[in-house]
Write an enzyme that holds these catalytic residues in place. Sequence first.
Site, mmCIF file in Angstrom:
data_model
loop_
_atom_site.group_PDB
_atom_site.id
_atom_site.type_symbol
_atom_site.label_atom_id
_atom_site.label_comp_id
_atom_site.label_asym_id
_atom_site.label_seq_id
_atom_site.Cartn_x
_atom_site.Cartn_y
_atom_site.Cartn_z
ATOM 1 C CG ASP A 159 -31.160 -16.003 32.099
ATOM 2 O OD1 ASP A 159 -30.676 -15.492 31.256
ATOM 3 O OD2 ASP A 159 -31.228 -15.710 33.227
ATOM 4 N N GLY A 160 -34.673 -18.727 30.126
ATOM 5 C CA GLY A 160 -35.257 -19.863 29.491
ATOM 6 C C GLY A 160 -35.273 -19.901 28.044
ATOM 7 C CE1 TYR A 170 -33.386 -28.871 41.128
ATOM 8 C CE2 TYR A 170 -34.307 -29.254 38.974
ATOM 9 C CZ TYR A 170 -34.240 -29.711 40.411
ATOM 10 O OH TYR A 170 -34.864 -30.271 40.676
ATOM 11 C CG ASN A 197 -29.056 -23.139 33.206
ATOM 12 O OD1 ASN A 197 -28.115 -22.363 33.013
ATOM 13 N ND2 ASN A 197 -30.423 -23.065 33.235
#
Length: 264
Positions: free
Chosen positions: A52-53, A164, A123
Amino acid sequence: MVKYLHMKKYTIITRPDEDSLQLEKKLHKVLTAHDHLLDSTNPEIVFVVGGDGTFIYAVHHYLDQLENLCFYGIHTGTLGFYTDFKDSDFDEFLTKYLNGDTFEIKYPLLEVHEESNIYYAINEMRIENVVRTQEMDVYINNQRFETYRGTGMCVSSQNGSTAYNRSLGGAVLQEGLNLIEMCEIAGIHHKHYRSLSSPLVMSDTSVIRFESDNFTNAILGIDSDVYSIDEASSITVQTSPTKTVRVLRGREISYFSRLQSLFL
Ligand code: NAP
Ligand code: MN
């Protein structure tokens, strides 16, 4: 559902680890054998190999040309939130693409205005101050909502709710829900300082504004990037009315399977 049959100009964004680079090699081989031309400047399709990063990195890399391209990802690890395939599904990943057996979906971006700067987040955006207590007034749709004191605030998209936001105790939002979520980062609450404290889930049409006389030492986090906002007095975040991220999907995977695969 749009079908894509002849996408010729491609590029690959890869996480620099052994497995991912191996997969990238294989991908180049098959694609060039199937009428595809490597063009990293103006690609029509961006293959993402990693996590995903890596997907987040790829989106930021092509932020200025999102309307001209779409992303197609394979995850070298678990199942991702931005990818439908694991490296063990490589053959299916490719066959689906080459047969045009994929469909396109769009992900919203958060649009952040800070003075004359505009940032986009897939995000979340955060205002964080680890040096001193950050005080700020929070406005929702131009209405003053609260005065917040603490380390900071996080505003997450539905997609970012598992990132997060989730670490902050925010709710996971199922895909398909048009929502954004605001979470406090270590808010201070006692009889003189009161803010909502709980995560707040809002319609994705909401506009949130943070105002402060003093953002010295605070940073603005935009996905994996951070910016200094020492001189800022007002920061606004909303779902971008203009920019979206086009993604090819090759399979229907239930959101709960993704959650299970990553967290359980
Ligand atoms: P990163 O190492 O690329 O990402 C940190 C972890 O978050 C990775 O395991 C990544 O998954 C995962 N991740 C990213 N987006 C996700 C999503 N939408 N749902 C579930 N997991 C997700 O770190 P980075 O490049 O600096 O930052 C990228 C993102 O990491 C930020 O947007 C932020 O949400 C998250 N982050 C979280 C924390 C925290 O939870 N305390 C702290 C910093 C950053 P992959 O392994 O698949 O890449
Ligand atoms: Mn990363």
